[in-house]
Scaffold this motif. Sequence first.
Motif, PDB file in Angstrom:
ATOM      1  N   PRO A  99       0.819  -1.214   0.000  1.00 35.42           N
ATOM      2  CA  PRO A  99       0.000   0.000   0.000  1.00 35.42           C
ATOM      3  C   PRO A  99       0.854   1.266   0.000  1.00 35.42           C
ATOM      4  CG  PRO A  99       0.123  -0.883   2.209  1.00 35.42           C
ATOM      5  CD  PRO A  99       0.842  -1.869   1.322  1.00 35.42           C
ATOM      6  N   LEU A 100       2.163   1.098   0.210  1.00 34.79           N
ATOM      7  CA  LEU A 100       3.092   2.225   0.269  1.00 34.79           C
ATOM      8  C   LEU A 100       4.392   1.835  -0.430  1.00 34.79           C
ATOM      9  CD1 LEU A 100       5.191   1.038   2.537  1.00 34.79           C
ATOM     10  CD2 LEU A 100       3.495   1.892   4.139  1.00 34.79           C
ATOM     11  N   PRO A 118       4.786  -1.023  -5.608  1.00 31.56           N
ATOM     12  CA  PRO A 118       4.461  -0.264  -4.397  1.00 31.56           C
ATOM     13  C   PRO A 118       3.266   0.662  -4.598  1.00 31.56           C
ATOM     14  CG  PRO A 118       6.230   0.837  -5.547  1.00 31.56           C
ATOM     15  CD  PRO A 118       5.886  -0.392  -6.366  1.00 31.56           C
ATOM     16  N   GLY A 119       2.587   0.967  -3.513  1.00 32.77           N
ATOM     17  CA  GLY A 119       1.488   1.917  -3.552  1.00 32.77           C
ATOM     18  C   GLY A 119       2.021   3.337  -3.584  1.00 32.77           C
ATOM     19  N   CYS A 120       1.558   4.132  -4.543  1.00 35.15           N
ATOM     20  CA  CYS A 120       2.023   5.508  -4.692  1.00 35.15           C
ATOM     21  C   CYS A 120       0.810   6.425  -4.824  1.00 35.15           C
ATOM     22  CB  CYS A 120       2.892   5.643  -5.940  1.00 35.15           C
ATOM     23  SG  CYS A 120       4.362   4.587  -5.963  1.00 35.15           S
ATOM     24  N   SER A 122       1.320   9.936  -5.302  1.00 36.98           N
ATOM     25  CA  SER A 122       1.739  11.204  -5.904  1.00 36.98           C
ATOM     26  C   SER A 122       2.688  10.921  -7.057  1.00 36.98           C
ATOM     27  CB  SER A 122       2.446  12.095  -4.871  1.00 36.98           C
ATOM     28  OG  SER A 122       3.716  11.551  -4.545  1.00 36.98           O
ATOM     29  N   VAL A 123       2.883  11.935  -7.897  1.00 37.28           N
ATOM     30  CA  VAL A 123       3.797  11.803  -9.030  1.00 37.28           C
ATOM     31  C   VAL A 123       5.221  11.569  -8.535  1.00 37.28           C
ATOM     32  CG1 VAL A 123       4.682  12.936 -11.098  1.00 37.28           C
ATOM     33  CG2 VAL A 123       2.316  13.288 -10.422  1.00 37.28           C
ATOM     34  N   SER A 124       5.603  12.262  -7.466  1.00 37.10           N
ATOM     35  CA  SER A 124       6.959  12.100  -6.936  1.00 37.10           C
ATOM     36  C   SER A 124       7.194  10.682  -6.423  1.00 37.10           C
ATOM     37  CB  SER A 124       7.220  13.107  -5.809  1.00 37.10           C
ATOM     38  OG  SER A 124       7.250  14.422  -6.320  1.00 37.10           O
ATOM     39  N   GLU A 125       6.202  10.113  -5.742  1.00 36.92           N
ATOM     40  CA  GLU A 125       6.353   8.743  -5.255  1.00 36.92           C
ATOM     41  C   GLU A 125       6.521   7.766  -6.411  1.00 36.92           C
ATOM     42  OE1 GLU A 125       4.115   8.394  -0.968  1.00 36.92           O
ATOM     43  OE2 GLU A 125       2.866   8.287  -2.751  1.00 36.92           O
ATOM     44  N   ILE A 126       5.755   7.963  -7.467  1.00 36.27           N
ATOM     45  CA  ILE A 126       5.895   7.110  -8.640  1.00 36.27           C
ATOM     46  C   ILE A 126       7.309   7.241  -9.203  1.00 36.27           C
ATOM     47  CG2 ILE A 126       5.144   6.770 -11.029  1.00 36.27           C
ATOM     48  CD1 ILE A 126       2.318   7.668 -10.072  1.00 36.27           C
ATOM     49  N   PRO A 141      -4.654   5.053  -2.570  1.00 35.44           N
ATOM     50  CA  PRO A 141      -5.957   4.521  -2.994  1.00 35.44           C
ATOM     51  C   PRO A 141      -6.461   5.292  -4.213  1.00 35.44           C
ATOM     52  CG  PRO A 141      -6.204   5.877  -1.030  1.00 35.44           C
ATOM     53  CD  PRO A 141      -4.738   5.855  -1.340  1.00 35.44           C
ATOM     54  N   ALA A 142      -6.648   4.572  -5.308  1.00 32.08           N
ATOM     55  CA  ALA A 142      -6.861   5.197  -6.612  1.00 32.08           C
ATOM     56  C   ALA A 142      -8.050   6.149  -6.635  1.00 32.08           C
ATOM     57  CB  ALA A 142      -7.035   4.117  -7.678  1.00 32.08           C
TER      58      ALA A 142
END
Length: 223
Positions: A99-100, A118-120, A122-126, A141-142
């Motif tokens: 989830p993270l 991994p769960g992302c 935001s754009v930065s997390e992706i 969560p989409a």
Amino acid sequence: MARFSKIQVLDTMASTGMVPVFYNKDLETAKNVVKACYEGGVRAFEFTNRGDFAQEVFGELVKWAAKECPEMVIGIGSIVDPATAALYLQLGANFVVGPLFNPEIAKICNRRLVPYTPGCGSVSEIGFAQEAGCDLCKVFPAGNVGGPSFVKNVKAPMPWSMLMVTGAVEPTEENLSAWFKAGVTCVGMGSNLFPAEVINSKEWGKITELCKGAFAIIAKYKK
């Protein structure tokens, strides 16, 4: 050890377009659900690490599926730390979902050439996940981070992104068409594929039909 290569796993997820997400503490129930999904066309299945002794159910499920559903790629979900990821890799997980985003999990999975999704939110997390070798990222969560418009707007400046969405996904034409038109690689679907009343009444055929119906819709809109 994973039975399928990283390339095989990612190709299966991308080509089918849907990964059911399921947990049950009862092994026989889990077997019946996996078999019903398999008969409905599912070839990538995420069992989630949601309850006590989930690893024991998972280990037996993987061994059973290798014989009864030989083309089924089974992975583990709800993983938030590297130790748990390593445990499930030893039990035969073909992919790891969380989830993270935890870069330490990426190291564990990369070492074994097992996909980590991994769960992302935001754009930065992706972007950080992609830097760590995560080919397929989960938007989660989409439904809360922007829905299909979020996916579309990420893909505009980052068209190479492979995205799976989980949360707010339903086996309806209106819902699935919106996600695939936005550019998702695949969707993860849980409770909407496995209604509680269907599980309780052991009507496994209904799960097979729900899977077939979802795939028919996906085939119409998948790019």
